[in-house]
Design a protein around this motif. Structure first.
Motif, short mmCIF file in Angstrom:
data_model
loop_
_atom_site.label_atom_id
_atom_site.label_comp_id
_atom_site.label_asym_id
_atom_site.label_seq_id
_atom_site.Cartn_x
_atom_site.Cartn_y
_atom_site.Cartn_z
N ALA A 112 0.85 -1.19 0.00
CA ALA A 112 0.00 0.00 0.00
C ALA A 112 0.89 1.25 0.00
CB ALA A 112 -0.90 0.01 1.22
N SER A 161 -5.68 3.24 3.37
CA SER A 161 -5.51 2.00 4.11
C SER A 161 -4.21 2.00 4.92
CB SER A 161 -5.53 0.80 3.15
OG SER A 161 -4.54 0.94 2.16
N ARG A 190 -4.58 4.46 7.85
CA ARG A 190 -5.44 3.90 8.89
C ARG A 190 -4.72 2.79 9.65
NH1 ARG A 190 -10.39 4.37 10.65
NH2 ARG A 190 -11.56 2.60 11.48
N HIS A 191 -3.92 1.99 8.96
CA HIS A 191 -3.15 0.94 9.62
C HIS A 191 -2.19 1.54 10.65
CE1 HIS A 191 -0.61 -2.58 10.23
NE2 HIS A 191 0.44 -1.83 9.90
#
Length: 317
Positions: free
Chosen positions: A257, A263, A266-267
């Motif tokens: 990513a 994503s 957010r991780h």
């Protein structure tokens, strides 16, 4: 128990230690020169990268002008596509030709010179509104922005028809910016409008080389600035973008990513929440489920998040 190796890796040194279950076996440090210039502190590969980017930009501009010259030959404005290479200087000023062409019919060669001049020196253009907004926090780009606003103000207040008319009236001795100066900065949108006015004037005066079809090849359309005047390297997308991504360490069939993707961000945020500890009455504990629910979407409601604002939100709730 075997030996345990510890490393502390910095930009100019590597500290190391070896221990076992009983004692420290050995410790030490290796120092070396930083990979940056001594005076400015810039990375050593910065100059090399800047020169590489400059070569690419010059190559793209040269290719764009070559395609423009070939188009001139196809349309009958010049006899050879090498016209501008064979005659690098002209007796009269192209800036004055740009003003002259607003009211007088230009010869095919003069018309080619005007279009070539505008396409070669096509002004500054912000890639996005976000980039323009960031210019306020950057000294160099801030001066560019002020220069662009200054020339736009002159155009508006003194009602000049085109950028060339304004430049010749306001700066008769020198039409180009010198190093570090941006008082003559012109936006690409302003020069595109001048090109539009010139095409309209030449069509009205009966030029056979100012058709709407030819104008579209140079300027594109109002919906898509796709002509040679606006041509530039497109942003990375599709397969070109995927080539820049590596494969996931654990799932080899999947791409990694991008760091700026939703994503990935957010991780990172959820990982920090998992590692966060609250100290209360001398005891440390992780966030409970109710506290997680309160702050889970906090970064998406504010421009920037800090531990102070995180604490305030938890205390308030």
């Amino acid at each position: 128990m075997g030996h345990v190796f510890g490393l502390d890796i910095g930009v100019a040194s590597v500290g190391w230690a070896v221990i076992n279950s009983h004692r420290i076996v050995d410790v030490g440090v290796r120092c070396f020169d930083k990979a940056e210039t001594a005076k400015e502190g810039d990375p050593l590969n910065l100059i090399r990268r800047q020169k590489r980017l400059l070569r690419r930009r010059l190559h793209r501009r040269a290719w764009r002008l070559t395609k423009l010259a070939r188009l001139f030959k196809k349309e009958g404005l010049v006899d050879q596509a090498t016209f501008f290479k064979q005659q690098p200087t002209f007796a009269d000023s192209t800036w004055r030709l740009r003003v002259y062409g607003l009211d007088h019919l230009l010869t095919p060669a003069e018309w080619a010179r005007v279009i070539y001049h505008l396409c070669k020196h096509r002004g500054f253009h912000w890639m996005s509104k976000a980039e323009e907004a960031k210019a306020d926090n950057d000294a160099e780009r801030g001066r560019v922005k002020m220069g662009l606003l200054g020339t736009q103000r002159l155009m508006r207040e003194k009602r000049y028809r085109t950028a060339a008319e304004m430049i010749l009236a306001e700066f008769p001795d020198s039409q180009r910016n010198k190093a570090g100066q941006y008082d003559k900065a012109l936006s690409r949108v302003m020069l595109d409008d001048e090109l539009r006015q010139l095409f309209e004037a030449q069509r009205h005066l009966g030029s056979p080389h100012a058709s709407e079809r030819f104008e579209q090849l140079i300027r594109g359309t109002a919906q898509a600035r796709s002509g040679l005047f606006w041509e530039q390297e497109p942003a990375l997308s599709g397969e070109s973008l995927l080539k820049m991504l590596g494969r996931c360490t654990f799932e080899q069939s999947e791409y990694r990513a991008p760091k700026a993707s939703f994503s990935a961000e957010r991780h990172v945020w959820l990982t920090r929440l998992n590692n966060l500890r609250v100290v209360w009455d001398g005891r440390s504990r992780p966030l409970n489920e109710a506290e997680r629910a309160v702050v889970r979407n906090l970064p998406y409601r504010t421009e920037a998040i800090k531990y102070k604002s995180l604490k305030s939100t938890l205390v308030k709730e």
